[in-house]
Motif scaffolding. Structure first.
Motif, PDB file in Angstrom:
ATOM      1  N   ILE A 135       0.865  -1.179   0.000  1.00  0.00           N
ATOM      2  CA  ILE A 135       0.000   0.000   0.000  1.00  0.00           C
ATOM      3  C   ILE A 135       0.901   1.229   0.000  1.00  0.00           C
ATOM      4  O   ILE A 135       1.987   1.228   0.590  1.00  0.00           O
ATOM      5  N   ILE A 136       0.462   2.270  -0.691  1.00  0.00           N
ATOM      6  CA  ILE A 136       1.238   3.504  -0.838  1.00  0.00           C
ATOM      7  C   ILE A 136       0.300   4.678  -0.584  1.00  0.00           C
ATOM      8  O   ILE A 136      -0.846   4.671  -1.049  1.00  0.00           O
ATOM      9  N   HIS A 137       0.791   5.694   0.130  1.00  0.00           N
ATOM     10  CA  HIS A 137      -0.059   6.837   0.456  1.00  0.00           C
ATOM     11  C   HIS A 137       0.728   8.137   0.271  1.00  0.00           C
ATOM     12  O   HIS A 137       1.958   8.167   0.414  1.00  0.00           O
ATOM     13  N   ASP A 138      -0.002   9.209  -0.064  1.00  0.00           N
ATOM     14  CA  ASP A 138       0.662  10.490  -0.320  1.00  0.00           C
ATOM     15  C   ASP A 138       0.651  11.417   0.890  1.00  0.00           C
ATOM     16  O   ASP A 138       0.836  12.626   0.764  1.00  0.00           O
ATOM     17  N   ASP A 139       0.452  10.839   2.068  1.00  0.00           N
ATOM     18  CA  ASP A 139       0.462  11.612   3.302  1.00  0.00           C
ATOM     19  C   ASP A 139       0.858  10.680   4.441  1.00  0.00           C
ATOM     20  O   ASP A 139       1.050   9.481   4.243  1.00  0.00           O
ATOM     21  N   GLU A 140       0.929  11.223   5.646  1.00  0.00           N
ATOM     22  CA  GLU A 140       1.207  10.363   6.798  1.00  0.00           C
ATOM     23  C   GLU A 140       0.084   9.351   6.959  1.00  0.00           C
ATOM     24  O   GLU A 140      -1.083   9.638   6.682  1.00  0.00           O
ATOM     25  N   LEU A 141       0.455   8.163   7.426  1.00  0.00           N
ATOM     26  CA  LEU A 141      -0.549   7.123   7.629  1.00  0.00           C
ATOM     27  C   LEU A 141      -0.128   6.264   8.818  1.00  0.00           C
ATOM     28  O   LEU A 141       1.020   5.823   8.900  1.00  0.00           O
ATOM     29  N   GLN A 142      -1.043   6.072   9.734  1.00  0.00           N
ATOM     30  CA  GLN A 142      -0.794   5.228  10.889  1.00  0.00           C
ATOM     31  C   GLN A 142      -1.494   3.891  10.671  1.00  0.00           C
ATOM     32  O   GLN A 142      -2.723   3.813  10.657  1.00  0.00           O
ATOM     33  N   LEU A 143      -0.711   2.850  10.452  1.00  0.00           N
ATOM     34  CA  LEU A 143      -1.289   1.521  10.200  1.00  0.00           C
ATOM     35  C   LEU A 143      -1.258   0.720  11.496  1.00  0.00           C
ATOM     36  O   LEU A 143      -0.189   0.489  12.067  1.00  0.00           O
ATOM     37  N   SER A 144      -2.425   0.313  11.961  1.00  0.00           N
ATOM     38  CA  SER A 144      -2.505  -0.442  13.210  1.00  0.00           C
ATOM     39  C   SER A 144      -1.954  -1.853  13.012  1.00  0.00           C
ATOM     40  O   SER A 144      -1.828  -2.347  11.886  1.00  0.00           O
ATOM     41  N   GLU A 145      -1.629  -2.504  14.125  1.00  0.00           N
ATOM     42  CA  GLU A 145      -1.136  -3.885  14.052  1.00  0.00           C
ATOM     43  C   GLU A 145      -2.203  -4.801  13.456  1.00  0.00           C
ATOM     44  O   GLU A 145      -1.887  -5.750  12.736  1.00  0.00           O
ATOM     45  N   LYS A 146      -3.472  -4.505  13.748  1.00  0.00           N
ATOM     46  CA  LYS A 146      -4.559  -5.302  13.175  1.00  0.00           C
ATOM     47  C   LYS A 146      -4.594  -5.150  11.653  1.00  0.00           C
ATOM     48  O   LYS A 146      -4.760  -6.144  10.933  1.00  0.00           O
ATOM     49  N   SER A 147      -4.422  -3.927  11.179  1.00  0.00           N
ATOM     50  CA  SER A 147      -4.412  -3.685   9.732  1.00  0.00           C
ATOM     51  C   SER A 147      -3.228  -4.382   9.068  1.00  0.00           C
ATOM     52  O   SER A 147      -3.357  -4.941   7.973  1.00  0.00           O
ATOM     53  N   LYS A 148      -2.088  -4.353   9.740  1.00  0.00           N
ATOM     54  CA  LYS A 148      -0.905  -5.034   9.192  1.00  0.00           C
ATOM     55  C   LYS A 148      -1.147  -6.547   9.098  1.00  0.00           C
ATOM     56  O   LYS A 148      -0.723  -7.200   8.135  1.00  0.00           O
ATOM     57  N   GLU A 149      -1.832  -7.076  10.097  1.00  0.00           N
ATOM     58  CA  GLU A 149      -2.155  -8.503  10.094  1.00  0.00           C
ATOM     59  C   GLU A 149      -3.082  -8.833   8.931  1.00  0.00           C
ATOM     60  O   GLU A 149      -2.937  -9.874   8.273  1.00  0.00           O
TER      61      GLU A 149
END
Length: 401
Positions: A135-149
């Motif tokens: 995944i690629i984003h054009d701004d800051e992004l906080q990815l939770s551990e659940k999302s990473k899973e």
């Protein structure tokens, strides 16, 4: 010494990846709605602007599904995902403008203003990394551990899908071979049955007693029913063969151009592909993945060993006027080969590779496995080459009617 060891390790991984991809016989140009859906799911779950599903061969990244934008084939070393592939584990880059590996990339410094990256490798059941999801984003992004899973689980599902799809192709090939055998057996049955019918019809009813007349009529009717059944079965077998997987000549030409034009353009090598077949002729001898793999490996090698302004020419046609065989010629004006190199390739027993004109690395595995696939489908090949005068590969394989 440590750097050399790292390079050897990377080459070993790349060789395994090329071998694994050859075994999977993927058509990287094919639209797969399942992969597209999973790619859309990635952006929805993570809130990112873009997502990709990528496959890597020795030198190129192929995006086989994406959301947010279309991505053409790219040189492997000019991609973000090459670092995930090397690591063979999850990779997060919170601020790409501050990461030495990618901060000068055009997509980071340019209008796209890419900032965040998260990738997971696609690892097969043989424990070989063949690609990535990211995944690629054009701004800051906080990815939770659940999302990473969830991203990890989607990556696993994509790999299983590709393997299952390949298994389905393999089973279809077996079915096609069985259908071809069945068609031949049924066809061969017609002659003796027709002979029996002919022999029975020559018997004069007036020359036999009443007791055998009914037996003769029963034999004639049974033989007629049997020949009708054989004819019906043969027609079904022919129809089943016609419904098998195929690729048209025009589609084959377009796919080869889309896959290898980037490689040629990056070296300023001219690539010309022509097809003398009718545009919509269906080629069914090999699956689209196998056919693109066979011809594509030779095109890639031709470009690899060519220099600026030299021509790589591909001609797809028939062997002769009988049109019982296809003929594909791949010619280049590059460095050429000596007799020993030609023998090494023709033997199919060992890998042979040298660096390209731009010092491109190679393993010889892709070409060897592609030629092996060709011979498994009753195909043959010739090599004409001389050092400093270029190389011509000529491939022949049966045309199924």
């Amino acid at each position: 010494m440590a750097n050399q060891s790292t390079e050897e390790k990377d080459l070993h991984k790349a060789a395994n990846r090329v071998r694994e991809l050859n075994n999977l016989t993927l058509d990287v140009t094919e639209h797969d709605e399942v992969l597209q859906s999973l790619s859309r799911l990635l952006t929805m779950v993570t809130g990112s602007k873009f997502s990709q599903v990528n496959i890597f061969d020795g030198s190129t990244q192929y995006t086989i599904a994406s959301d947010g934008a279309l991505f053409p084939p790219l040189p492997k070393n000019n991609t973000f995902c090459t670092y995930t592939l090397q690591k063979e584990a999850a990779l997060e880059i919170p601020d790409m403008s501050q990461d030495d590996r990618v901060k000068d990339h055009a997509a980071v410094t340019g209008e796209e203003h890419i900032r965040y990256y998260y990738g997971e490798p696609l690892i097969t059941s043989n424990e070989v990394a063949i690609g990535t999801v990211c995944i690629i984003h054009d701004d800051e992004l906080q990815l939770s551990e659940k999302s990473k899973e969830i991203v990890k689980n989607i990556a696993d599902q994509i790999t299983r899908h590709l393997e299952l799809k390949n298994e389905l192709v393999s089973q279809n090939k077996k079915v096609q071979q069985q259908q071809s055998t069945l068609r031949k057996v049924i066809h061969d049955l017609r002659t003796p049955i027709s002979g029996i019918i002919g022999g029975l019809s020559m018997i004069d009813n007036n020359e036999i007693g009443p007791k055998f007349k009914s037996v003769l009529e029963l034999a004639k009717q049974s033989s007629k029913n049997l020949i009708d059944y054989v004819n019906s079965s043969l027609e079904k077998a022919i129809n089943a063969e016609e419904e098998t997987s195929f690729i048209t000549a025009s589609t084959l030409r377009d796919k080869l151009l889309s896959l290898y034009k980037l490689q040629a353009d990056s070296k300023e090598v001219k690539l010309h592909i022509s097809a003398e077949l009718e545009n919509e002729e269906r080629i069914t001898t090999l699956s689209s993945g196998d056919l693109i793999n066979v011809i594509g490996n030779m095109i890639s090698n031709a470009v690899k060993y060519s220099s600026k302004d030299e021509l790589v020419s591909v001609e797809i046609g028939y062997k002769d006027e009988d049109r019982d065989q296809y003929k594909v010629t791949i010619s280049d004006q590059g460095v050429g080969m000596n007799e020993e190199q030609i023998k090494a390739i023709s033997s199919l027993e060992r890998n042979h590779s040298t660096e390209g004109t731009n010092n491109e690395k190679g393993f010889g595995i892709g070409l060897k496995e592609a030629l092996r696939t060709l011979t498994q489908h009753e195909g043959t090949f010739d090599i004409e080459s001389a050092e400093g005068k270029g190389t011509t590969f000529t491939v022949y394989f049966p045309r199924k009617h």
